[in-house]
Motif scaffolding. Sequence first.
Motif, PDB file in Angstrom:
ATOM      1  N   LEU A   1      -5.889  10.095  -2.003  1.00 54.12           N
ATOM      2  CA  LEU A   1      -7.286   9.928  -2.429  1.00 54.12           C
ATOM      3  C   LEU A   1      -8.068  10.152  -1.425  1.00 54.12           C
ATOM      4  N   THR A   2      -7.731  10.000  -0.063  1.00 54.23           N
ATOM      5  CA  THR A   2      -8.468  10.463   1.008  1.00 54.23           C
ATOM      6  C   THR A   2      -8.815  11.824   0.841  1.00 54.23           C
ATOM      7  N   LEU A   3      -7.861  12.711   0.682  1.00 51.83           N
ATOM      8  CA  LEU A   3      -8.146  14.349   0.629  1.00 51.83           C
ATOM      9  C   LEU A   3      -8.951  14.620  -0.625  1.00 51.83           C
ATOM     10  N   TYR A   4      -8.742  13.701  -1.683  1.00 51.75           N
ATOM     11  CA  TYR A   4      -9.541  13.913  -2.954  1.00 51.75           C
ATOM     12  C   TYR A   4     -11.007  13.869  -2.852  1.00 51.75           C
ATOM     13  N   SER A   5     -11.280  12.534  -1.975  1.00 49.41           N
ATOM     14  CA  SER A   5     -12.856  12.166  -1.922  1.00 49.41           C
ATOM     15  C   SER A   5     -13.323  13.174  -0.768  1.00 49.41           C
ATOM     16  N   ALA A   6     -12.632  13.880   0.178  1.00 48.27           N
ATOM     17  CA  ALA A   6     -13.205  14.852   0.768  1.00 48.27           C
ATOM     18  C   ALA A   6     -13.370  15.769   0.390  1.00 48.27           C
ATOM     19  N   VAL A   7     -12.669  16.273  -0.691  1.00 50.23           N
ATOM     20  CA  VAL A   7     -12.958  17.658  -1.311  1.00 50.23           C
ATOM     21  C   VAL A   7     -14.010  17.509  -2.327  1.00 50.23           C
TER      22      VAL A   7
ATOM     23  N   ILE B   1       0.811  -1.174  -0.017  1.00 48.46           N
ATOM     24  CA  ILE B   1      -0.296   0.190   0.098  1.00 48.46           C
ATOM     25  C   ILE B   1       0.963   1.161   0.073  1.00 48.46           C
ATOM     26  N   SER B   2       0.555   2.194  -0.779  1.00 48.82           N
ATOM     27  CA  SER B   2       1.380   3.576  -1.102  1.00 48.82           C
ATOM     28  C   SER B   2       0.697   4.528  -0.009  1.00 48.82           C
ATOM     29  N   GLY B   3       1.293   4.752   1.155  1.00 45.86           N
ATOM     30  CA  GLY B   3       0.927   5.754   2.169  1.00 45.86           C
ATOM     31  C   GLY B   3       0.558   7.096   1.338  1.00 45.86           C
ATOM     32  N   PRO B   4       1.347   7.756   0.544  1.00 41.57           N
ATOM     33  CA  PRO B   4       1.037   9.055   0.022  1.00 41.57           C
ATOM     34  C   PRO B   4      -0.152   8.981  -1.018  1.00 41.57           C
TER      35      PRO B   4
ATOM     36  N   GLN C   1      -7.680   1.595   3.911  1.00 43.86           N
ATOM     37  CA  GLN C   1      -6.409   1.199   3.420  1.00 43.86           C
ATOM     38  C   GLN C   1      -5.218   2.037   4.290  1.00 43.86           C
ATOM     39  N   GLY C   2      -5.801   3.303   4.509  1.00 41.50           N
ATOM     40  CA  GLY C   2      -4.823   3.809   5.470  1.00 41.50           C
ATOM     41  C   GLY C   2      -4.623   3.348   6.665  1.00 41.50           C
ATOM     42  N   ALA C   3      -5.707   2.767   7.592  1.00 39.87           N
ATOM     43  CA  ALA C   3      -5.298   2.052   8.653  1.00 39.87           C
ATOM     44  C   ALA C   3      -4.452   0.794   8.483  1.00 39.87           C
ATOM     45  N   ARG C   4      -4.571   0.023   7.441  1.00 34.65           N
ATOM     46  CA  ARG C   4      -3.969  -1.060   7.050  1.00 34.65           C
ATOM     47  C   ARG C   4      -2.244  -0.614   7.071  1.00 34.65           C
ATOM     48  N   TYR C   5      -2.336   0.363   6.147  1.00 40.03           N
ATOM     49  CA  TYR C   5      -0.804   1.214   6.043  1.00 40.03           C
ATOM     50  C   TYR C   5      -0.458   1.445   7.349  1.00 40.03           C
ATOM     51  N   LEU C   6      -1.162   1.991   8.294  1.00 34.07           N
ATOM     52  CA  LEU C   6      -0.235   2.432   9.388  1.00 34.07           C
ATOM     53  C   LEU C   6      -0.381   1.458  10.343  1.00 34.07           C
ATOM     54  N   ASN C   7      -1.017   0.617  10.360  1.00 35.80           N
ATOM     55  CA  ASN C   7      -0.939  -0.815  11.053  1.00 35.80           C
ATOM     56  C   ASN C   7       0.394  -1.684  10.782  1.00 35.80           C
ATOM     57  N   TYR C   8       0.480  -1.579   9.356  1.00 36.44           N
ATOM     58  CA  TYR C   8       1.653  -2.447   9.006  1.00 36.44           C
ATOM     59  C   TYR C   8       2.867  -1.886   9.359  1.00 36.44           C
ATOM     60  N   HIS C   9       3.107  -0.428   8.921  1.00 40.40           N
ATOM     61  CA  HIS C   9       4.441   0.122   8.842  1.00 40.40           C
ATOM     62  C   HIS C   9       4.766   0.823  10.189  1.00 40.40           C
TER      63      HIS C   9
END
Length: 122
Positions: A65-71, A57-60, A100-108
């Motif tokens: 994509l999270t910010l894009y959807s919020a906007v 998973i790419s964090g950036p 996906q972000g939660a999975r990224y943070l959990n893994y890394h």
Amino acid sequence: MSSAPVTTTLGRKLAQNVFNKQTLKYVFTTHFWGPVSNFGIPIAAIMDLQNKPADTISGPMTLALTLYSAVFMRYSLAITPKNYLLLGCHIINEAAQLGQGARYLNYHYLTGASAKPEGKKA
């Protein structure tokens, strides 16, 4: 009394409501097709939640994509007429990207990468 005439009448009423001039006019606009084509993003994100290993998973990109959807959730309500189909698309994408972000943070940062010995893959 037979239920066939009732069913036929309900079917006709439904068809008249669905296939009226106003609905068909809406279906042939970008207000409809823009969000429909945009649904590929949340569908891919949901599929990745189930199939993609957390180490890929790419964090950036997930953050972008999270910010894009919020906007665009805000944009879908700011335009006239309000585009609820676009809003729904971005609500689904926001939820998938947060997953996906939660999975990224959990893994890394919490368990995954730091718990594995160096040089070994799962």
